[in-house]
Scaffold this motif. Structure first.
Motif, PDB file in Angstrom:
ATOM      1  N   GLY A  36       0.822  -1.198   0.000  1.00 36.25           N
ATOM      2  CA  GLY A  36       0.000   0.000   0.000  1.00 36.25           C
ATOM      3  C   GLY A  36       0.852   1.241   0.000  1.00 36.25           C
ATOM      4  N   PRO A  37       0.211   2.379  -0.052  1.00 40.97           N
ATOM      5  CA  PRO A  37       0.942   3.635  -0.130  1.00 40.97           C
ATOM      6  C   PRO A  37       1.497   4.046   1.230  1.00 40.97           C
ATOM      7  CG  PRO A  37      -1.370   4.067   0.030  1.00 40.97           C
ATOM      8  CD  PRO A  37      -1.218   2.575  -0.063  1.00 40.97           C
ATOM      9  N   ALA A  38       2.464   4.925   1.169  1.00 41.33           N
ATOM     10  CA  ALA A  38       2.988   5.510   2.400  1.00 41.33           C
ATOM     11  C   ALA A  38       1.910   6.407   2.998  1.00 41.33           C
ATOM     12  CB  ALA A  38       4.231   6.326   2.083  1.00 41.33           C
ATOM     13  N   THR A  39       1.979   6.606   4.285  1.00 38.43           N
ATOM     14  CA  THR A  39       0.978   7.451   4.920  1.00 38.43           C
ATOM     15  C   THR A  39       1.613   8.511   5.806  1.00 38.43           C
ATOM     16  OG1 THR A  39       0.772   5.860   6.713  1.00 38.43           O
ATOM     17  CG2 THR A  39      -0.830   5.681   4.916  1.00 38.43           C
ATOM     18  N   ALA A  40       2.842   8.924   5.497  1.00 39.64           N
ATOM     19  CA  ALA A  40       3.514   9.878   6.372  1.00 39.64           C
ATOM     20  C   ALA A  40       3.959  11.137   5.643  1.00 39.64           C
ATOM     21  CB  ALA A  40       4.712   9.202   7.036  1.00 39.64           C
ATOM     22  N   GLY A  41       3.362  11.454   4.516  1.00 39.48           N
ATOM     23  CA  GLY A  41       3.760  12.629   3.767  1.00 39.48           C
ATOM     24  C   GLY A  41       3.273  13.913   4.411  1.00 39.48           C
ATOM     25  N   LYS A  42       3.924  15.001   4.053  1.00 42.43           N
ATOM     26  CA  LYS A  42       3.596  16.328   4.579  1.00 42.43           C
ATOM     27  C   LYS A  42       2.139  16.703   4.272  1.00 42.43           C
ATOM     28  CE  LYS A  42       4.903  21.104   3.607  1.00 42.43           C
ATOM     29  NZ  LYS A  42       5.799  21.960   2.830  1.00 42.43           N
ATOM     30  N   LEU A  43       1.721  16.483   3.042  1.00 43.94           N
ATOM     31  CA  LEU A  43       0.351  16.831   2.672  1.00 43.94           C
ATOM     32  C   LEU A  43      -0.656  15.850   3.258  1.00 43.94           C
ATOM     33  CD1 LEU A  43       1.724  17.511  -0.741  1.00 43.94           C
ATOM     34  CD2 LEU A  43       0.172  19.160   0.190  1.00 43.94           C
ATOM     35  N   ILE A  44      -0.266  14.593   3.330  1.00 43.23           N
ATOM     36  CA  ILE A  44      -1.142  13.580   3.928  1.00 43.23           C
ATOM     37  C   ILE A  44      -1.392  13.919   5.388  1.00 43.23           C
ATOM     38  CG2 ILE A  44      -1.417  11.142   4.523  1.00 43.23           C
ATOM     39  CD1 ILE A  44       0.554  10.572   2.150  1.00 43.23           C
ATOM     40  N   ASP A  45      -0.348  14.339   6.093  1.00 39.32           N
ATOM     41  CA  ASP A  45      -0.494  14.712   7.499  1.00 39.32           C
ATOM     42  C   ASP A  45      -1.407  15.925   7.665  1.00 39.32           C
ATOM     43  OD1 ASP A  45       1.160  12.658   8.357  1.00 39.32           O
ATOM     44  OD2 ASP A  45       2.933  13.932   8.539  1.00 39.32           O
ATOM     45  N   ALA A  46      -1.300  16.875   6.745  1.00 37.76           N
ATOM     46  CA  ALA A  46      -2.078  18.112   6.863  1.00 37.76           C
ATOM     47  C   ALA A  46      -3.550  17.922   6.497  1.00 37.76           C
ATOM     48  CB  ALA A  46      -1.466  19.193   5.981  1.00 37.76           C
ATOM     49  N   ALA A  47      -3.808  17.114   5.477  1.00 39.12           N
ATOM     50  CA  ALA A  47      -5.187  16.996   4.974  1.00 39.12           C
ATOM     51  C   ALA A  47      -5.417  15.609   4.374  1.00 39.12           C
ATOM     52  CB  ALA A  47      -5.452  18.080   3.942  1.00 39.12           C
ATOM     53  N   PRO A  48      -5.487  14.582   5.218  1.00 39.19           N
ATOM     54  CA  PRO A  48      -5.598  13.221   4.684  1.00 39.19           C
ATOM     55  C   PRO A  48      -6.848  12.973   3.831  1.00 39.19           C
ATOM     56  CG  PRO A  48      -5.938  13.237   7.071  1.00 39.19           C
ATOM     57  CD  PRO A  48      -5.484  14.603   6.674  1.00 39.19           C
ATOM     58  N   GLN A  49      -7.982  13.492   4.239  1.00 35.43           N
ATOM     59  CA  GLN A  49      -9.211  13.264   3.465  1.00 35.43           C
ATOM     60  C   GLN A  49      -9.166  13.992   2.129  1.00 35.43           C
ATOM     61  OE1 GLN A  49     -12.143  14.465   6.352  1.00 35.43           O
ATOM     62  NE2 GLN A  49     -12.470  12.360   7.035  1.00 35.43           N
ATOM     63  N   ALA A  50      -8.650  15.206   2.127  1.00 31.96           N
ATOM     64  CA  ALA A  50      -8.554  15.957   0.876  1.00 31.96           C
ATOM     65  C   ALA A  50      -7.526  15.326  -0.059  1.00 31.96           C
ATOM     66  CB  ALA A  50      -8.194  17.416   1.156  1.00 31.96           C
ATOM     67  N   MET A  51      -6.466  14.773   0.495  1.00 34.64           N
ATOM     68  CA  MET A  51      -5.470  14.082  -0.344  1.00 34.64           C
ATOM     69  C   MET A  51      -6.098  12.864  -1.008  1.00 34.64           C
ATOM     70  SD  MET A  51      -2.356  15.100  -0.918  1.00 34.64           S
ATOM     71  CE  MET A  51      -1.371  13.623  -1.138  1.00 34.64           C
ATOM     72  N   ARG A  52      -6.877  12.118  -0.243  1.00 39.10           N
ATOM     73  CA  ARG A  52      -7.535  10.936  -0.809  1.00 39.10           C
ATOM     74  C   ARG A  52      -8.551  11.361  -1.870  1.00 39.10           C
ATOM     75  NH1 ARG A  52      -8.544   5.366   0.122  1.00 39.10           N
ATOM     76  NH2 ARG A  52      -9.651   4.794  -1.764  1.00 39.10           N
ATOM     77  N   ALA A  53      -9.308  12.410  -1.588  1.00 35.47           N
ATOM     78  CA  ALA A  53     -10.295  12.897  -2.553  1.00 35.47           C
ATOM     79  C   ALA A  53      -9.603  13.405  -3.821  1.00 35.47           C
ATOM     80  CB  ALA A  53     -11.148  13.996  -1.927  1.00 35.47           C
ATOM     81  N   TYR A  54      -8.473  14.076  -3.655  1.00 33.30           N
ATOM     82  CA  TYR A  54      -7.695  14.552  -4.805  1.00 33.30           C
ATOM     83  C   TYR A  54      -7.236  13.365  -5.648  1.00 33.30           C
ATOM     84  CZ  TYR A  54      -4.017  16.878  -7.499  1.00 33.30           C
ATOM     85  OH  TYR A  54      -3.234  17.349  -8.524  1.00 33.30           O
ATOM     86  N   ALA A  55      -6.675  12.356  -4.998  1.00 35.67           N
ATOM     87  CA  ALA A  55      -6.189  11.166  -5.715  1.00 35.67           C
ATOM     88  C   ALA A  55      -7.334  10.441  -6.416  1.00 35.67           C
ATOM     89  CB  ALA A  55      -5.466  10.231  -4.749  1.00 35.67           C
ATOM     90  N   ASP A  56      -8.471  10.319  -5.747  1.00 31.96           N
ATOM     91  CA  ASP A  56      -9.626   9.649  -6.360  1.00 31.96           C
ATOM     92  C   ASP A  56     -10.134  10.426  -7.575  1.00 31.96           C
ATOM     93  OD1 ASP A  56      -9.504   7.600  -4.507  1.00 31.96           O
ATOM     94  OD2 ASP A  56     -11.153   8.363  -3.275  1.00 31.96           O
ATOM     95  N   GLN A  57     -10.216  11.738  -7.458  1.00 34.66           N
ATOM     96  CA  GLN A  57     -10.675  12.558  -8.585  1.00 34.66           C
ATOM     97  C   GLN A  57      -9.660  12.504  -9.723  1.00 34.66           C
ATOM     98  OE1 GLN A  57     -13.608  13.785  -8.914  1.00 34.66           O
ATOM     99  NE2 GLN A  57     -13.310  14.895 -10.813  1.00 34.66           N
ATOM    100  N   ALA A  58      -8.384  12.545  -9.395  1.00 36.41           N
ATOM    101  CA  ALA A  58      -7.342  12.431 -10.428  1.00 36.41           C
ATOM    102  C   ALA A  58      -7.445  11.081 -11.135  1.00 36.41           C
ATOM    103  CB  ALA A  58      -5.961  12.616  -9.810  1.00 36.41           C
ATOM    104  N   GLY A  59      -7.750  10.040 -10.393  1.00 35.11           N
ATOM    105  CA  GLY A  59      -7.925   8.715 -10.991  1.00 35.11           C
ATOM    106  C   GLY A  59      -9.104   8.671 -11.948  1.00 35.11           C
ATOM    107  N   TYR A  60     -10.173   9.332 -11.584  1.00 39.23           N
ATOM    108  CA  TYR A  60     -11.345   9.388 -12.468  1.00 39.23           C
ATOM    109  C   TYR A  60     -10.984  10.103 -13.772  1.00 39.23           C
ATOM    110  CZ  TYR A  60     -16.132   9.906 -14.071  1.00 39.23           C
ATOM    111  OH  TYR A  60     -17.283   9.833 -14.819  1.00 39.23           O
ATOM    112  N   ILE A  61     -10.287  11.224 -13.639  1.00 41.85           N
ATOM    113  CA  ILE A  61      -9.869  11.969 -14.823  1.00 41.85           C
ATOM    114  C   ILE A  61      -8.894  11.134 -15.657  1.00 41.85           C
ATOM    115  CG2 ILE A  61      -8.642  14.016 -15.652  1.00 41.85           C
ATOM    116  CD1 ILE A  61      -9.807  15.486 -13.151  1.00 41.85           C
TER     117      ILE A  61
END
Length: 125
Positions: free
Chosen positions: A18-43
């Protein structure tokens, strides 16, 4: 296999699942990072539906990464993005009508909304 080799193999297996979970952006906004990745995947999935090829898919991946790098994303954040973007693209069901500009703009807008939430969370830290 030696005990040391077995332990190393087990560690590598766990690390690769699985992916790492200790990034700077992940720490700051984990739900928004996941939503960003999911939307990017759709695109990303929509690239083929809209007639794009592998080069265009890689170009989009680069844009999605660069957008986060502008915010200070580290390797863990990019690994997280790549993992969940790929997973989301596998299950996405983009529609042909989304290939038209008037329907594609909202998809991109959602992506940048998630980016804005990440940026706001970073500034709040």
């Amino acid at each position: 296999m030696t005990v040391r080799a077995t332990m190393l193999a087990a560690l590598l297996t766990v690390a690769a699942t699985g992916p790492a979970t200790a990034g700077k952006l992940i720490d700051a906004a984990p739900q928004a990072m996941r939503a960003y990745a999911d939307q990017a995947g759709y695109i990303l999935a929509s690239v083929k539906v809209c007639g794009g090829d592998a080069k265009e898919e890689e170009y989009f991946r680069g844009l999605a990464r660069d957008t986060l790098v502008q915010l200070g994303a580290d390797d863990d954040d990019i690994g997280f993005l790549d993992h969940y973007m790929s997973e989301s693209a596998k299950v996405a069901k983009p529609k042909k009508r989304e290939c038209q500009d008037e329907n594609a703009v909202p998809l991109t807008s959602k992506l940048f909304t998630h980016r804005a939430i990440i940026e706001k969370a970073l500034k709040a830290q």
